[in-house]
Design a protein around this motif. Structure first.
Motif, PDB file in Angstrom:
ATOM      1  N   UNK A  98      15.816  -4.009  -7.580  1.00  0.00           N
ATOM      2  CA  UNK A  98      14.799  -4.067  -6.522  1.00  0.00           C
ATOM      3  C   UNK A  98      13.371  -3.889  -7.032  1.00  0.00           C
ATOM      4  N   UNK A  99      13.205  -3.243  -8.177  1.00  0.00           N
ATOM      5  CA  UNK A  99      11.892  -3.069  -8.805  1.00  0.00           C
ATOM      6  C   UNK A  99      10.839  -2.595  -7.808  1.00  0.00           C
ATOM      7  N   UNK A 100       9.758  -3.381  -7.636  1.00  0.00           N
ATOM      8  CA  UNK A 100       8.648  -2.953  -6.773  1.00  0.00           C
ATOM      9  C   UNK A 100       8.997  -2.988  -5.289  1.00  0.00           C
ATOM     10  N   UNK A 101      10.148  -3.510  -4.941  1.00  0.00           N
ATOM     11  CA  UNK A 101      10.568  -3.552  -3.538  1.00  0.00           C
ATOM     12  C   UNK A 101      11.308  -2.282  -3.107  1.00  0.00           C
ATOM     13  N   UNK A 137       9.075   0.008 -13.162  1.00  0.00           N
ATOM     14  CA  UNK A 137       9.401  -1.312 -12.603  1.00  0.00           C
ATOM     15  C   UNK A 137       8.524  -1.658 -11.403  1.00  0.00           C
ATOM     16  N   UNK A 138       7.650  -0.734 -10.998  1.00  0.00           N
ATOM     17  CA  UNK A 138       6.734  -1.005  -9.899  1.00  0.00           C
ATOM     18  C   UNK A 138       7.091  -0.361  -8.577  1.00  0.00           C
ATOM     19  N   UNK A 156       4.482   3.973   3.483  1.00  0.00           N
ATOM     20  CA  UNK A 156       4.556   3.084   2.319  1.00  0.00           C
ATOM     21  C   UNK A 156       5.154   1.737   2.692  1.00  0.00           C
ATOM     22  N   UNK A 157       6.176   1.736   3.521  1.00  0.00           N
ATOM     23  CA  UNK A 157       6.798   0.483   3.951  1.00  0.00           C
ATOM     24  C   UNK A 157       5.813  -0.391   4.727  1.00  0.00           C
ATOM     25  N   UNK A 158       5.119   0.195   5.688  1.00  0.00           N
ATOM     26  CA  UNK A 158       4.178  -0.597   6.489  1.00  0.00           C
ATOM     27  C   UNK A 158       3.031  -1.111   5.629  1.00  0.00           C
ATOM     28  N   UNK A 159       2.592  -0.321   4.642  1.00  0.00           N
ATOM     29  CA  UNK A 159       1.535  -0.792   3.744  1.00  0.00           C
ATOM     30  C   UNK A 159       2.025  -1.940   2.870  1.00  0.00           C
ATOM     31  N   UNK A 160       3.275  -1.844   2.409  1.00  0.00           N
ATOM     32  CA  UNK A 160       3.837  -2.935   1.615  1.00  0.00           C
ATOM     33  C   UNK A 160       3.937  -4.213   2.438  1.00  0.00           C
ATOM     34  N   UNK A 161       4.328  -4.063   3.687  1.00  0.00           N
ATOM     35  CA  UNK A 161       4.422  -5.214   4.583  1.00  0.00           C
ATOM     36  C   UNK A 161       3.056  -5.839   4.802  1.00  0.00           C
ATOM     37  N   UNK A 162       2.054  -4.986   4.995  1.00  0.00           N
ATOM     38  CA  UNK A 162       0.700  -5.484   5.210  1.00  0.00           C
ATOM     39  C   UNK A 162       0.197  -6.241   3.977  1.00  0.00           C
ATOM     40  N   UNK A 163       0.456  -5.701   2.783  1.00  0.00           N
ATOM     41  CA  UNK A 163       0.033  -6.392   1.559  1.00  0.00           C
ATOM     42  C   UNK A 163       0.761  -7.717   1.400  1.00  0.00           C
TER      43      UNK A 163
END
Length: 364
Positions: A282-285, A308-309, A351-358
């Motif tokens: 999954x690395x950065x995910x 791995x990010x 963190x999840x919502x920020x990843x989604x936004x990016x």
């Protein structure tokens, strides 16, 4: 540094079990069995007289059961308690309740032609770990699972976790003190959370009861993992006792693999094994969370995740029942954040919502 031996009181109605546990600790470095008791009434007097550092406590005893005694003990004289439980369904369920009440660890009750040698290392390690427990973290109020009927902290963001989130993963590892700590966190996750994988150091059989217990206080589906189980949103998979859990990802989807293998960091299941697999698949995910526990299991795997990010979170010292595993991860530079227990679930959701936004920004 205090060089005095760890003083242990063994409470069990079986004279045979009391002898087995005493013999198992007899030659353990830095540990002294200061006494035994056949029931909680005798134990109460010996606690006052002998001042033990750690208690081993049977679940099923005459005159007063272990749970009732544990509840009274945590109210009037909190101390580290290791539950000694049979593998029967009633005892396993009672053990899960004992964690909620403040017990820090569990050991399957020796039975049949049991070898003291087989037990010695395991029990000694549990005693040493329990002796390091943070007394402020014993009380059940902080780590009791939130009722499933209560609004969870993550509920407000449930609608902002679209299908994209299904390609994310949350990985959680813990040892001593982990069951109540994990329950506190996942009870705040919304029903449509990305898949969650958990490795908790726990004997076989108990992990299935741990999953059943969490299912009652969690909006997600929870189960003890079986080989080939699918990773999907809204599902939590818990590594079964005595088996490692890794992840496998393909165009057809993601699944867990359950297998034996050597102990890693003296553990099976191992958090390091799971985290290393998460880093590869999954690395950065991924988001990794390392919680309370003795030793270093999970630290190296978390470092691989960060390299791995992935986003990585370690529980802080003040709220950890035992700070060993998070401390090692922090020392190695594996944690991107160090947070108190009450902030971990909300931070994971942030963190999840920020990843989604990016991701959405990059898609434009």
């Amino acid at each position: 540094m205090n060089s005095s031996p760890i003083r242990v009181l063994i409470v069990d109605d079986s004279a045979t079990v009391r002898k087995i546990l005493s013999d198992a600790l007899r030659n353990a470095a830095g540990i002294e069995v200061v006494g035994t008791a056949p029931d909680p009434y005798v134990a109460r007097e010996k606690i006052l007289a002998l001042k033990p550092d750690v208690l081993t406590l049977d679940i099923e005893m005459p005159r007063m059961d272990g749970l009732t005694f544990l509840k009274k003990l945590m109210e009037y004289k909190p101390m580290p308690v290791i539950m000694i439980s049979s593998l029967g369904q009633a005892s396993c369920h009672a053990t899960m309740e004992a964690f909620r009440l403040g017990a820090v660890d569990v050991l399957a009750k020796p039975h049949g032609p049991y070898s003291v040698g087989d037990l010695a290392n395991t029990l000694a390690d549990k005693v040493r770990s329990a002796a390091q427990a943070n007394p402020r973290a014993f009380a059940p109020s902080r780590t009791s699972a939130v009722s499933a009927s209560q609004p969870a902290a993550g509920k407000a963001v449930a609608s902002s976790l679209p299908a994209f989130a299904s390609r994310r993963l949350i990985a959680i590892g813990a040892s001593t003190g982990g069951p109540q700590t994990i329950a506190h966190i996942v009870s705040q996750f919304p029903a449509d959370m990305p898949p969650v994988v958990i490795t908790q150091h726990m004997p076989p059989v108990f992990t299935a009861h741990f999953a059943e217990r969490m299912k009652k206080t969690c909006m997600m589906d929870v189960k003890e993992a079986q080989d080939g189980d699918e990773l999907r949103p809204g599902r939590i998979l818990i590594a079964p006792g005595d088996f490692h859990m890794t992840l496998q990802r393909s165009a057809a989807g993601a699944r867990v693999r359950i297998a034996g293998g050597p102990l890693v960091c003296f553990s099976r299941p191992s958090v390091d094994v799971m985290f290393a697999s998460v880093a590869q698949t999954y690395a950065e995910q991924a988001i990794g969370v390392l919680l309370t526990g003795m030793g270093s299991d999970g630290a190296r795997g978390m470092l691989q995740m960060r390299q791995a990010g992935a986003t990585t979170i370690a529980q802080d010292e003040a709220t950890s029942i035992v700070f060993g595993m998070p401390r090692e991860a922090i020392r190695m530079g594996a944690a991107t954040s160090v947070l108190p227990l009450d902030q971990i679930a909300s931070n994971v959701l942030t963190q999840l919502t920020q990843q989604i936004a990016r991701k959405n920004q990059h898609a434009r």
